[in-house]
Design a protein around this motif. Structure first.
Motif, PDB file in Angstrom:
ATOM      1  N   PHE A 222       0.811  -1.223   0.000  1.00  0.00           N
ATOM      2  CA  PHE A 222       0.000   0.000   0.000  1.00  0.00           C
ATOM      3  C   PHE A 222       0.845   1.274   0.000  1.00  0.00           C
ATOM      4  N   THR A 223       2.153   1.155   0.195  1.00  0.00           N
ATOM      5  CA  THR A 223       3.036   2.319   0.106  1.00  0.00           C
ATOM      6  C   THR A 223       3.524   2.565  -1.316  1.00  0.00           C
ATOM      7  N   LEU A 224       3.207   1.669  -2.239  1.00  0.00           N
ATOM      8  CA  LEU A 224       3.554   1.871  -3.643  1.00  0.00           C
ATOM      9  C   LEU A 224       2.652   2.947  -4.243  1.00  0.00           C
ATOM     10  N   PRO A 225       3.036   3.545  -5.365  1.00  0.00           N
ATOM     11  CA  PRO A 225       2.162   4.529  -6.007  1.00  0.00           C
ATOM     12  C   PRO A 225       0.768   3.953  -6.250  1.00  0.00           C
ATOM     13  N   LYS A 226      -0.241   4.776  -6.091  1.00  0.00           N
ATOM     14  CA  LYS A 226      -1.621   4.293  -6.159  1.00  0.00           C
ATOM     15  C   LYS A 226      -2.001   3.735  -7.524  1.00  0.00           C
ATOM     16  N   ASP A 227      -1.283   4.125  -8.583  1.00  0.00           N
ATOM     17  CA  ASP A 227      -1.610   3.589  -9.906  1.00  0.00           C
ATOM     18  C   ASP A 227      -0.871   2.289 -10.212  1.00  0.00           C
ATOM     19  N   THR A 228      -0.110   1.772  -9.231  1.00  0.00           N
ATOM     20  CA  THR A 228       0.578   0.496  -9.421  1.00  0.00           C
ATOM     21  C   THR A 228      -0.431  -0.616  -9.640  1.00  0.00           C
ATOM     22  N   TYR A 229      -0.222  -1.402 -10.680  1.00  0.00           N
ATOM     23  CA  TYR A 229      -1.123  -2.527 -10.952  1.00  0.00           C
ATOM     24  C   TYR A 229      -0.873  -3.652  -9.957  1.00  0.00           C
ATOM     25  N   ILE A 230      -1.948  -4.280  -9.496  1.00  0.00           N
ATOM     26  CA  ILE A 230      -1.876  -5.444  -8.615  1.00  0.00           C
ATOM     27  C   ILE A 230      -2.227  -6.693  -9.419  1.00  0.00           C
ATOM     28  N   TYR A 231      -1.270  -7.614  -9.502  1.00  0.00           N
ATOM     29  CA  TYR A 231      -1.479  -8.883 -10.182  1.00  0.00           C
ATOM     30  C   TYR A 231      -1.277 -10.015  -9.172  1.00  0.00           C
ATOM     31  N   PRO A 232      -2.356 -10.637  -8.694  1.00  0.00           N
ATOM     32  CA  PRO A 232      -2.253 -11.697  -7.681  1.00  0.00           C
ATOM     33  C   PRO A 232      -1.974 -13.063  -8.299  1.00  0.00           C
ATOM     34  N   ALA A 233      -1.709 -14.045  -7.442  1.00  0.00           N
ATOM     35  CA  ALA A 233      -1.466 -15.406  -7.914  1.00  0.00           C
ATOM     36  C   ALA A 233      -2.757 -16.149  -8.219  1.00  0.00           C
ATOM     37  N   HIS A 234      -3.867 -15.669  -7.673  1.00  0.00           N
ATOM     38  CA  HIS A 234      -5.144 -16.346  -7.887  1.00  0.00           C
ATOM     39  C   HIS A 234      -6.282 -15.343  -7.994  1.00  0.00           C
ATOM     40  N   ASP A 235      -7.341 -15.787  -8.653  1.00  0.00           N
ATOM     41  CA  ASP A 235      -8.618 -15.109  -8.524  1.00  0.00           C
ATOM     42  C   ASP A 235      -9.717 -16.130  -8.783  1.00  0.00           C
ATOM     43  N   TYR A 236     -10.768 -16.039  -7.963  1.00  0.00           N
ATOM     44  CA  TYR A 236     -11.843 -17.026  -8.022  1.00  0.00           C
ATOM     45  C   TYR A 236     -13.156 -16.427  -8.498  1.00  0.00           C
ATOM     46  N   LYS A 237     -13.126 -15.162  -8.871  1.00  0.00           N
ATOM     47  CA  LYS A 237     -14.356 -14.482  -9.275  1.00  0.00           C
ATOM     48  C   LYS A 237     -14.286 -13.906 -10.693  1.00  0.00           C
TER      49      LYS A 237
END
Length: 302
Positions: A222-237
Motif C-alpha cells: 500500500f506504500t507503492l504509487p496508487k496507480d501500481t497494478y496489482i497482479y495476484p497469484a489467484h482469482d476465483y471471481k
C-alpha cells in the motif's frame, strides 16, 4: 560455483470498487494455448527510453485458479524472459508461448511455497536449458537462487524488486517492477497470495499470521504509487487486475483496522486445502524435480 551479485534496495483516485475483468557493475543474469479471454495482454514501453520495452502476458490455470505471468525485455538483443508462479499442468503451454514470441526464458520464479498446486519450475528446468529457479530464502525451499528483501532480479535492462511480504506463509514475497525512468510505468506488483483482488490469502497454516500479513500489505504494497497494478497469484471471481489505490479504498478486509482484520481472518472457516499434502512437499524441492545434481547459484549482496 557460479556466484551472482544482487543489489539490495531499501524496502521502502477514488475507486469505483469494481475490479477490472540483477546495471552499473550489476550483473545481468544469463541469459499453447492461451486463456480465451485473458486480460492485460499488452506491451508496456517507457516514454524516456524506447529501447526498453516490457512484453507482458497474464495466463490462467483453471483447476487451481492460478495466474502465471510472463515478462520479457523485448528491447534487449537477447529478449530475456521470466515466468512468475508457473504451474506444472501448463508448462508445455508456457514453453510454447515463449517460443512463439521469440523469447529466451532465463528464470522461473515463485512468490511462495504454494499449497494448492505444484509449481512448474522443476519441469521447466528439465525442458528449457539454462532456466534458473528462484524463490525467497525465507521459504526454506530448494531453488537455484534464493532472494531476500531489497534484491533486484534483472532480465535484460529491466528488473524486479523483491519485497518481503510474509503472512500467508513465512516465505511470501512480492515482486515489483523497477522504479526509474527506464522502467515500466505504471509499476506492477506481483503479490502472490498476500494480496488478492478484494481479498487476501488465508493465514491459518504454513506459519501464517494475520498480524504479519496486515503489516506486510500496509507497509510494502500500500506504500507503492496508487496507480501500481496489482497482479495476484489467484482469482476465483473472474477478476484479472486491480491497483494499489483501488485496494486501499475497496478491499473489504484490509481497509479495516488490525483487530477487525484479525477477527475476519480467524472466522473464515475455510476447508483444508485439498492439494496441500501433495503440493507443499513437492514445492519444497522445486516442484516434481529431483534437482540434487543441479549447480546452485549463490546470491551475494554488494
Amino acid at each position: 560455483m557460479l556466484r551472482v551479485s544482487l543489489h539490495r534496495l531499501s524496502p521502502s483516485a477514488r475507486c469505483s470498487c469494481s475490479p477490472r475483468s540483477l546495471s552499473s557493475r550489476s550483473q545481468t543474469f544469463p541469459s499453447a494455448k492461451l486463456r480465451s479471454s485473458v486480460s492485460a495482454m499488452r506491451d508496456f514501453s517507457t516514454s524516456s527510453d524506447l529501447t526498453t520495452k516490457l512484453l507482458f502476458r497474464q495466463l490462467f490455470e483453471k483447476d487451481s485458479s492460478t495466474y502465471t505471468y510472463l515478462l520479457a525485455d523485448v528491447g534487449h538483443p537477447d529478449r530475456p524472459a521470466l515466468l512468475i508462479d508457473p504451474v506444472d499442468k501448463t508448462v508445455d503451454r508456457d514453453i510454447s508461448l515463449v517460443k512463439d514470441l521469440g523469447l529466451r526464458l532465463i528464470y522461473a520464479i515463485n512468490t511462495h511455497v504454494h499449497a494448492d498446486h505444484v509449481t512448474g519450475t522443476g519441469l521447466l528446468k528439465t525442458k528449457v536449458p539454462g532456466v534458473k529457479s528462484v524463490i525467497s530464502k525465507a521459504s526454506n525451499s530448494k531453488a537455484d537462487m534464493h532472494v531476500e528483501a531489497g534484491d533486484k532480479i534483472y532480465f535484460g535492462y529491466l528488473f524486479l524488486e523483491v519485497r518481503a511480504t510474509p503472512g500467508h506463509t513465512q516465505g511470501c514475497v512480492t515482486y515489483v517492477t523497477g522504479d526509474g525512468t527506464d522502467q515500466p510505468n505504471p509499476r506492477m506488483a506481483f503479490t502472490g497470495d498476500t494480496l488478492l483482488i478484494r481479498g487476501c490469502g488465508r493465514t491459518d497454516f504454513q506459519g501464517g499470521s494475520s498480524h504479519q500479513l496486515y503489516h506486510s500489505v500496509h507497509s510494502q504494497i500500500f506504500t507503492l504509487p496508487k496507480d501500481t497494478y496489482i497482479y495476484p497469484a489467484h482469482d476465483y471471481k473472474g477478476f484479472t487486475v486491480s491497483t494499489v489505490g483501488e485496494e486501499i479504498q475497496c478491499n473489504p478486509r484490509l481497509t479495516k483496522d488490525k483487530e477487525t482484520f484479525k477477527s475476519i481472518m480467524e472466522n473464515l472457516n475455510l476447508p483444508y486445502p485439498k492439494m496441500i499434502d501433495v503440493a507443499v512437499p513437492a514445492n519444497l524441492v522445486c516442484g516434481l524435480q529431483d534437482d540434487s545434481s543441479a549447480e546452485p547459484v549463490v546470491a551475494t549482496s554488494k
